[in-house]
Design a protein around this motif. Structure first.
Motif, PDB file in Angstrom:
ATOM      1  N   MET A 175       0.705  -1.372  -0.204  1.00 25.28           N
ATOM      2  CA  MET A 175      -0.019   0.093   0.600  1.00 25.28           C
ATOM      3  C   MET A 175       0.786   1.298  -0.330  1.00 25.28           C
ATOM      4  O   MET A 175       1.718   1.091   0.473  1.00 25.28           O
ATOM      5  N   ASN A 176       0.228   2.432  -1.094  1.00 28.26           N
ATOM      6  CA  ASN A 176       1.507   2.895  -0.776  1.00 28.26           C
ATOM      7  C   ASN A 176       0.357   4.473  -0.238  1.00 28.26           C
ATOM      8  O   ASN A 176       1.296   5.963  -0.293  1.00 28.26           O
ATOM      9  N   THR A 177      -0.398   4.118   0.908  1.00 34.57           N
ATOM     10  CA  THR A 177      -1.238   5.828   0.930  1.00 34.57           C
ATOM     11  C   THR A 177      -0.011   5.726   2.342  1.00 34.57           C
ATOM     12  O   THR A 177      -0.101   5.039   3.457  1.00 34.57           O
ATOM     13  N   ILE A 178       0.084   7.235   2.870  1.00 37.12           N
ATOM     14  CA  ILE A 178       0.186   7.795   3.821  1.00 37.12           C
ATOM     15  C   ILE A 178      -1.364   7.891   5.016  1.00 37.12           C
ATOM     16  O   ILE A 178      -1.419   8.988   4.081  1.00 37.12           O
ATOM     17  N   HIS A 179      -1.309   7.491   5.875  1.00 37.18           N
ATOM     18  CA  HIS A 179      -2.537   8.457   6.602  1.00 37.18           C
ATOM     19  C   HIS A 179      -2.824   9.043   7.418  1.00 37.18           C
ATOM     20  O   HIS A 179      -2.166   9.112   8.244  1.00 37.18           O
ATOM     21  N   VAL A 180      -2.509  10.595   7.907  1.00 36.11           N
ATOM     22  CA  VAL A 180      -2.230  11.659   8.614  1.00 36.11           C
ATOM     23  C   VAL A 180      -3.621  12.135   9.334  1.00 36.11           C
ATOM     24  O   VAL A 180      -4.810  12.142   8.436  1.00 36.11           O
ATOM     25  N   ALA A 181      -3.584  11.521  10.695  1.00 34.58           N
ATOM     26  CA  ALA A 181      -4.825  11.959  11.274  1.00 34.58           C
ATOM     27  C   ALA A 181      -4.806  12.476  12.670  1.00 34.58           C
ATOM     28  O   ALA A 181      -3.101  12.250  13.130  1.00 34.58           O
ATOM     29  N   GLY A 182      -5.389  12.500  13.091  1.00 34.28           N
ATOM     30  CA  GLY A 182      -5.006  13.197  14.873  1.00 34.28           C
ATOM     31  C   GLY A 182      -5.308  13.107  15.910  1.00 34.28           C
ATOM     32  O   GLY A 182      -7.153  12.277  15.692  1.00 34.28           O
ATOM     33  N   GLY A 183      -5.267  13.253  16.960  1.00 38.22           N
ATOM     34  CA  GLY A 183      -6.257  13.006  18.297  1.00 38.22           C
ATOM     35  C   GLY A 183      -5.863  13.688  19.340  1.00 38.22           C
ATOM     36  O   GLY A 183      -4.527  13.949  19.807  1.00 38.22           O
ATOM     37  N   VAL A 184      -6.539  13.622  20.452  1.00 34.42           N
ATOM     38  CA  VAL A 184      -6.774  14.430  21.572  1.00 34.42           C
ATOM     39  C   VAL A 184      -7.267  13.394  22.795  1.00 34.42           C
ATOM     40  O   VAL A 184      -8.169  12.544  22.787  1.00 34.42           O
ATOM     41  N   GLY A 185      -6.172  12.916  23.949  1.00 27.86           N
ATOM     42  CA  GLY A 185      -6.584  12.391  25.023  1.00 27.86           C
ATOM     43  C   GLY A 185      -6.562  13.283  26.527  1.00 27.86           C
ATOM     44  O   GLY A 185      -5.303  13.980  26.165  1.00 27.86           O
ATOM     45  N   VAL A 186      -7.198  12.410  27.251  1.00 29.52           N
ATOM     46  CA  VAL A 186      -7.204  12.947  28.358  1.00 29.52           C
ATOM     47  C   VAL A 186      -6.847  11.572  29.219  1.00 29.52           C
ATOM     48  O   VAL A 186      -8.187  11.638  30.072  1.00 29.52           O
ATOM     49  N   ALA A 187      -6.074  11.866  30.361  1.00 26.80           N
ATOM     50  CA  ALA A 187      -5.570  10.566  31.348  1.00 26.80           C
ATOM     51  C   ALA A 187      -5.732  11.237  32.803  1.00 26.80           C
ATOM     52  O   ALA A 187      -4.486  12.346  32.853  1.00 26.80           O
ATOM     53  N   ASP A 188      -5.232  10.400  34.070  1.00 28.82           N
ATOM     54  CA  ASP A 188      -4.125  10.729  35.008  1.00 28.82           C
ATOM     55  C   ASP A 188      -2.938  10.737  34.620  1.00 28.82           C
ATOM     56  O   ASP A 188      -2.405  10.944  35.875  1.00 28.82           O
ATOM     57  N   THR A 189      -2.435  10.112  33.920  1.00 26.65           N
ATOM     58  CA  THR A 189      -0.783   9.768  33.290  1.00 26.65           C
ATOM     59  C   THR A 189      -0.876  10.424  32.172  1.00 26.65           C
ATOM     60  O   THR A 189      -1.722  10.132  31.097  1.00 26.65           O
ATOM     61  N   PRO A 190       0.334  10.902  32.465  1.00 29.86           N
ATOM     62  CA  PRO A 190       1.025  11.608  31.321  1.00 29.86           C
ATOM     63  C   PRO A 190       1.199  10.770  29.423  1.00 29.86           C
ATOM     64  O   PRO A 190       0.649  10.706  28.767  1.00 29.86           O
ATOM     65  N   MET A 191       1.252   8.948  29.932  1.00 30.98           N
ATOM     66  CA  MET A 191       0.821   8.184  29.013  1.00 30.98           C
ATOM     67  C   MET A 191      -0.078   7.076  28.689  1.00 30.98           C
ATOM     68  O   MET A 191       0.359   7.665  27.561  1.00 30.98           O
ATOM     69  N   ALA A 192      -1.326   7.264  29.343  1.00 31.28           N
ATOM     70  CA  ALA A 192      -2.538   6.984  29.723  1.00 31.28           C
ATOM     71  C   ALA A 192      -2.704   8.307  29.035  1.00 31.28           C
ATOM     72  O   ALA A 192      -3.736   8.176  27.340  1.00 31.28           O
ATOM     73  N   SER A 193      -2.522   9.577  28.926  1.00 29.66           N
ATOM     74  CA  SER A 193      -3.438  10.509  27.944  1.00 29.66           C
ATOM     75  C   SER A 193      -2.514  10.420  26.853  1.00 29.66           C
ATOM     76  O   SER A 193      -3.565  10.549  25.442  1.00 29.66           O
ATOM     77  N   TYR A 194      -1.723  10.157  26.170  1.00 25.95           N
ATOM     78  CA  TYR A 194      -0.962   9.519  24.797  1.00 25.95           C
ATOM     79  C   TYR A 194      -1.598   8.254  24.171  1.00 25.95           C
ATOM     80  O   TYR A 194      -2.009   8.413  23.214  1.00 25.95           O
ATOM     81  N   ASP A 195      -1.660   7.680  24.869  1.00 32.39           N
ATOM     82  CA  ASP A 195      -2.344   6.254  24.766  1.00 32.39           C
ATOM     83  C   ASP A 195      -4.031   6.568  24.083  1.00 32.39           C
ATOM     84  O   ASP A 195      -4.340   6.722  23.347  1.00 32.39           O
ATOM     85  N   ALA A 196      -4.782   7.480  25.313  1.00 32.36           N
ATOM     86  CA  ALA A 196      -5.823   7.692  24.819  1.00 32.36           C
ATOM     87  C   ALA A 196      -5.572   8.819  23.050  1.00 32.36           C
ATOM     88  O   ALA A 196      -6.924   8.581  22.729  1.00 32.36           O
ATOM     89  N   ALA A 197      -5.210   9.231  22.856  1.00 33.07           N
ATOM     90  CA  ALA A 197      -5.100  10.082  22.284  1.00 33.07           C
ATOM     91  C   ALA A 197      -4.544   9.792  20.418  1.00 33.07           C
ATOM     92  O   ALA A 197      -5.209   9.833  20.210  1.00 33.07           O
ATOM     93  N   LEU A 198      -4.154   8.439  20.769  1.00 35.08           N
ATOM     94  CA  LEU A 198      -3.410   7.372  19.689  1.00 35.08           C
ATOM     95  C   LEU A 198      -5.000   6.808  19.151  1.00 35.08           C
ATOM     96  O   LEU A 198      -5.573   6.428  18.749  1.00 35.08           O
ATOM     97  N   ALA A 199      -5.697   6.154  20.385  1.00 38.35           N
ATOM     98  CA  ALA A 199      -7.559   4.990  20.257  1.00 38.35           C
ATOM     99  C   ALA A 199      -7.851   6.639  19.784  1.00 38.35           C
ATOM    100  O   ALA A 199      -8.864   5.906  18.709  1.00 38.35           O
ATOM    101  N   ASP A 200      -8.352   7.968  20.116  1.00 36.85           N
ATOM    102  CA  ASP A 200      -8.814   8.894  18.945  1.00 36.85           C
ATOM    103  C   ASP A 200      -8.206   9.084  17.665  1.00 36.85           C
ATOM    104  O   ASP A 200      -9.536   9.030  16.800  1.00 36.85           O
ATOM    105  N   ALA A 201      -7.275   8.488  16.787  1.00 37.87           N
ATOM    106  CA  ALA A 201      -6.968   8.465  15.890  1.00 37.87           C
ATOM    107  C   ALA A 201      -6.518   6.822  15.684  1.00 37.87           C
ATOM    108  O   ALA A 201      -6.737   6.852  14.141  1.00 37.87           O
ATOM    109  N   ASN A 202      -7.368   5.459  16.142  1.00 33.58           N
ATOM    110  CA  ASN A 202      -6.986   4.812  15.983  1.00 33.58           C
ATOM    111  C   ASN A 202      -5.376   3.773  15.392  1.00 33.58           C
ATOM    112  O   ASN A 202      -5.963   3.169  14.812  1.00 33.58           O
ATOM    113  N   LEU A 203      -4.886   4.806  16.234  1.00 37.22           N
ATOM    114  CA  LEU A 203      -3.420   3.934  15.885  1.00 37.22           C
ATOM    115  C   LEU A 203      -2.716   3.662  17.650  1.00 37.22           C
ATOM    116  O   LEU A 203      -1.935   3.576  17.734  1.00 37.22           O
TER     117      LEU A 203
END
Length: 181
Positions: free
Chosen positions: A1-29
């Protein structure tokens, strides 16, 4: 596949890593192991902005990405006075209003005939992030002596929540994921 998908996400949580994980989930990554690369777009690639990245393979696979990421948390405040950012000379002025910072993470991309480039920027103000992306794309194109006339940007923003961590991400996901093992 030659497609590069660009998406964004936002996450809020009680730890920095959990908020990052939630932001990735918002983008389905959130189910991939992200492998960061610098910012060159292969000539045969098509860059497509999406609200959420489609399924790119099994959970746990490696996925090549370019990423802009910003996280702020409790205690991260910005001084402002009369609508403008307070400078260092105002740092001792306790009367300057305090507010939670905005979170902005953006990618810009420039393409043309042949390869292209991504440029990633983070900050607190989406317009400043967008301006720095445009300047970076100009500089990157000039450095390579490439005519990259087709340009787009995506900036993901949020206002940080009190007493929690907030992360904004914008990610360019290259093609399909690949097995790690």
């Amino acid at each position: 596949m030659n497609t590069i998908h660009v998406a964004g996400g936002v996450g809020v949580a009680d730890t920095p890593m959990a908020s990052y994980d939630a932001a990735l989930a918002d983008a389905n990554l959130h189910n991939y192991n992200l492998v960061a690369v610098s910012s060159v777009i292969p000539a045969e690639a098509t860059v497509t902005r999406v609200d959420s990245v489609p399924d790119l393979g099994p959970a746990g696979n490696a996925l090549t990405v370019v990423e802009a990421r910003r996280t702020v948390g409790p205690g991260d405040e910005v001084d402002f006075r009369e609508g403008g950012r307070a400078g260092a000379e105002d740092a001792a002025d306790k009367r300057a209003p305090r507010r939670r910072p905005d979170v902005a993470a953006g990618l810009g991309w420039a393409t043309g005939p042949g390869p292209g480039i991504f440029y990633e920027v983070t900050g607190e103000d989406s317009e400043a992030v967008r301006d720095r992306i445009h300047a970076g794309l100009d500089d990157g194109s000039a450095l390579r002596e490439w005519d990259l006339a087709d340009r787009e940007t995506h900036v993901e923003t949020a206002t940080a929540e009190p007493d929690r961590y907030t992360t904004a991400v914008t990610i360019a996901a290259y093609g399909e994921s690949e097995p790690i093992l």
